[in-house]
Design an enzyme around this catalytic site. Structure first.
Site, PDB file in Angstrom:
ATOM      1  N   ARG A 260       1.781  -4.992   5.762  1.00  0.00           N
ATOM      2  CA  ARG A 260       0.960  -3.996   5.527  1.00  0.00           C
ATOM      3  C   ARG A 260       2.081  -2.656   5.017  1.00  0.00           C
ATOM      4  O   ARG A 260       2.535  -1.856   6.432  1.00  0.00           O
ATOM      5  CB  ARG A 260       0.410  -3.724   5.949  1.00  0.00           C
ATOM      6  CG  ARG A 260      -1.316  -2.623   5.273  1.00  0.00           C
ATOM      7  CD  ARG A 260      -2.622  -2.012   5.299  1.00  0.00           C
ATOM      8  NE  ARG A 260      -2.669  -1.960   4.534  1.00  0.00           N
ATOM      9  CZ  ARG A 260      -4.122  -1.678   3.788  1.00  0.00           C
ATOM     10  NH1 ARG A 260      -4.476  -2.949   4.257  1.00  0.00           N
ATOM     11  NH2 ARG A 260      -5.037  -1.010   2.511  1.00  0.00           N
TER      12      ARG A 260
ATOM     13  N   GLU B 286     -12.081  -5.183  -5.746  1.00  0.00           N
ATOM     14  CA  GLU B 286     -12.444  -4.456  -5.924  1.00  0.00           C
ATOM     15  C   GLU B 286     -11.682  -3.176  -6.381  1.00  0.00           C
ATOM     16  O   GLU B 286     -12.234  -1.521  -6.610  1.00  0.00           O
ATOM     17  CB  GLU B 286     -12.540  -3.640  -3.754  1.00  0.00           C
ATOM     18  CG  GLU B 286     -13.341  -4.614  -3.238  1.00  0.00           C
ATOM     19  CD  GLU B 286     -12.860  -5.713  -3.514  1.00  0.00           C
ATOM     20  OE1 GLU B 286     -12.007  -5.984  -2.903  1.00  0.00           O
ATOM     21  OE2 GLU B 286     -13.692  -6.829  -2.696  1.00  0.00           O
ATOM     22  N   ASN B 287      -9.959  -3.129  -6.602  1.00  0.00           N
ATOM     23  CA  ASN B 287      -9.152  -1.832  -7.257  1.00  0.00           C
ATOM     24  C   ASN B 287     -10.561  -1.367  -8.716  1.00  0.00           C
ATOM     25  O   ASN B 287     -10.048  -0.391  -9.361  1.00  0.00           O
ATOM     26  CB  ASN B 287      -8.457  -1.832  -7.655  1.00  0.00           C
ATOM     27  CG  ASN B 287      -8.015  -2.597  -6.211  1.00  0.00           C
ATOM     28  OD1 ASN B 287      -6.200  -3.224  -6.120  1.00  0.00           O
ATOM     29  ND2 ASN B 287      -8.291  -1.518  -5.313  1.00  0.00           N
TER      30      ASN B 287
ATOM     31  N   ASP C 105       1.148  -1.006   0.649  1.00  0.00           N
ATOM     32  CA  ASP C 105      -0.228   0.331   0.173  1.00  0.00           C
ATOM     33  C   ASP C 105       0.414   1.365  -0.452  1.00  0.00           C
ATOM     34  O   ASP C 105       1.915   1.272   0.675  1.00  0.00           O
ATOM     35  CB  ASP C 105      -0.480   0.505   1.044  1.00  0.00           C
ATOM     36  CG  ASP C 105      -2.091   1.218   0.684  1.00  0.00           C
ATOM     37  OD1 ASP C 105      -2.562   1.525  -0.174  1.00  0.00           O
ATOM     38  OD2 ASP C 105      -2.472   1.360   1.698  1.00  0.00           O
ATOM     39  N   GLY C 106       0.700   2.314  -0.402  1.00  0.00           N
ATOM     40  CA  GLY C 106       0.748   3.553  -0.225  1.00  0.00           C
ATOM     41  C   GLY C 106       1.515   3.855  -1.921  1.00  0.00           C
ATOM     42  O   GLY C 106       2.240   5.009  -1.867  1.00  0.00           O
TER      43      GLY C 106
ATOM     44  N   SER D  61      -6.700  -6.610  -6.086  1.00  0.00           N
ATOM     45  CA  SER D  61      -8.013  -6.566  -5.322  1.00  0.00           C
ATOM     46  C   SER D  61      -9.271  -6.140  -6.329  1.00  0.00           C
ATOM     47  O   SER D  61      -9.332  -5.444  -6.947  1.00  0.00           O
ATOM     48  CB  SER D  61      -8.363  -5.599  -4.162  1.00  0.00           C
ATOM     49  OG  SER D  61      -9.117  -4.390  -4.467  1.00  0.00           O
TER      50      SER D  61
HETATM   51  C1  FPP Z   1      -2.193   0.077  -3.481  1.00  0.00           C
HETATM   52  O1  FPP Z   1      -1.502   1.727  -3.436  1.00  0.00           O
HETATM   53  C2  FPP Z   1      -1.566  -0.659  -4.369  1.00  0.00           C
HETATM   54  C3  FPP Z   1      -2.130  -1.125  -5.531  1.00  0.00           C
HETATM   55  C4  FPP Z   1      -3.451  -0.574  -4.675  1.00  0.00           C
HETATM   56  C5  FPP Z   1      -1.821  -1.493  -6.694  1.00  0.00           C
HETATM   57  C6  FPP Z   1      -0.258  -1.758  -6.039  1.00  0.00           C
HETATM   58  C7  FPP Z   1       0.098  -1.797  -7.272  1.00  0.00           C
HETATM   59  C8  FPP Z   1       1.591  -2.242  -7.676  1.00  0.00           C
HETATM   60  C9  FPP Z   1       2.458  -2.504  -6.592  1.00  0.00           C
HETATM   61  C10 FPP Z   1       1.944  -2.825  -8.797  1.00  0.00           C
HETATM   62  C11 FPP Z   1       1.363  -3.851  -9.781  1.00  0.00           C
HETATM   63  C12 FPP Z   1       2.287  -4.714 -10.116  1.00  0.00           C
HETATM   64  C13 FPP Z   1       2.146  -5.996 -10.812  1.00  0.00           C
HETATM   65  C14 FPP Z   1       3.059  -7.478 -10.097  1.00  0.00           C
HETATM   66  C15 FPP Z   1       1.687  -5.700 -12.142  1.00  0.00           C
HETATM   67  P1  FPP Z   1      -2.292   2.735  -3.395  1.00  0.00           P
HETATM   68  O2  FPP Z   1      -2.612   3.128  -4.756  1.00  0.00           O
HETATM   69  O3  FPP Z   1      -3.398   2.207  -2.728  1.00  0.00           O
HETATM   70  O4  FPP Z   1      -1.352   3.941  -2.639  1.00  0.00           O
HETATM   71  P2  FPP Z   1      -2.605   4.982  -1.550  1.00  0.00           P
HETATM   72  O5  FPP Z   1      -3.054   4.189  -0.786  1.00  0.00           O
HETATM   73  O6  FPP Z   1      -1.283   5.708  -1.708  1.00  0.00           O
HETATM   74  O7  FPP Z   1      -3.551   5.741  -2.619  1.00  0.00           O
END
Ligand code: FPP
Length: 238
Positions: free
Chosen positions: A181, A70-71, A23-24, A68
């Site tokens: 996390r 939900e994403n 996350d982040g 996820s």
């Molecule tokens: C959460 O950060 C991260 C995600 C929802 C996506 C994670 C994806 C990757 C690291 C790249 C994809 C991986 C592969 C293998 C292709 P956030 O966007 O929710 O951050 P925030 O909470 O600071 O907005």
């Protein structure tokens, strides 16, 4: 404990499986006035680096939460950027072919070409012994419902915990011992709901693109300070 000289991290077989809620990425990008997609790009760099260190230390299973169920509610350009990152990641992983890749989640709603790439990566890496699970279009509740429906379809009218365990995407691998996390939130976000029953948790304020070997070492050191009882008592506690 086995000390790995290169990583300077010690582990033993109490830590077979580590999972990350990455996350982040968005906040990391925002702080630099960059688009969120740049955060995800640097997030992939972190993933590649951290997975390599975990396997060098001797950890057998690494699981990452990449996308996820939900994403899908995120803006289309952000979703597209994550899918593009997945495509280029798969190409690199295929060339490298040192790990075994398993995708956790429902592939069937993804573009057919992408599904083919994911299936091909799973197939050509299936004889490698270090397992990197990538949770993509993954939801813990959907995974449990899916397992139950598979069991109903097989004619079962009474099911056991082992039946469910053996019909999850993670069938035949140990539950995560440690779930990390990043970005400071204290929630599970529909990740490995069945498998996390006795996992230890480590939460850090570090944003995923900044998560490094020193922070991984802190998470692992913290894991080894815990007394895991799995609902029982340890020797000397009776
Ligand atoms: C959460 O950060 C991260 C995600 C929802 C996506 C994670 C994806 C990757 C690291 C790249 C994809 C991986 C592969 C293998 C292709 P956030 O966007 O929710 O951050 P925030 O909470 O600071 O907005």
């Amino acid at each position: 404990m086995f000390f790995n000289k290169k990583t300077e991290i010690s582990i033993d077989d109490r830590l077979k499986h580590i999972a990350f809620i990455m996350d982040g990425n968005g906040r990391w990008a925002k702080r630099r006035a960059l688009p969120r997609s740049a955060g995800h790009k640097f997030g992939v760099n972190s993933l590649e680096k951290i997975a390599r260190i975990c396997f060098e230390c001797g950890i057998k299973y690494v699981t990452v939460y990449a996308f996820s169920t939900e994403n899908w509610s995120r803006p289309k350009n952000e979703i597209d950027s994550i899918i593009d990152l997945l495509r280029s990641y798969i190409k690199r992983a295929k060339e490298d072919n040192t790990l075994r890749y398993i995708f956790l989640g429902d592939k069937t709603v993804l573009d057919e070409k992408l599904q083919d790439m994911m299936n091909e990566l799973e197939e050509i890496t299936k004889n490698n012994d270090k397992i990197l699970n990538i949770a993509f279009n993954y939801g813990g509740r959907a995974e449990i419902v899916n397992a139950c429906n598979t069991l109903i379809a097989s004619g079962k009218n009474k099911i056991t915990e082992a039946d469910i365990t053996n019909n999850l995407y993670t069938a035949h691998m140990p539950d995560p011992d440690l779930i990390v996390r990043t970005a400071g939130e204290f929630r599970i976000s529909n990740f490995l709901l069945w498998q996390c029953a006795y996992s230890e948790f480590y939460i850090t304020k570090k944003l995923w693109p900044d998560f490094d070997k020193a922070e991984l070492k802190k998470a692992i050191d913290s894991f080894y300070k815990r007394t895991r009882r799995f609902g029982g008592l340890n020797k000397g506690e009776e």
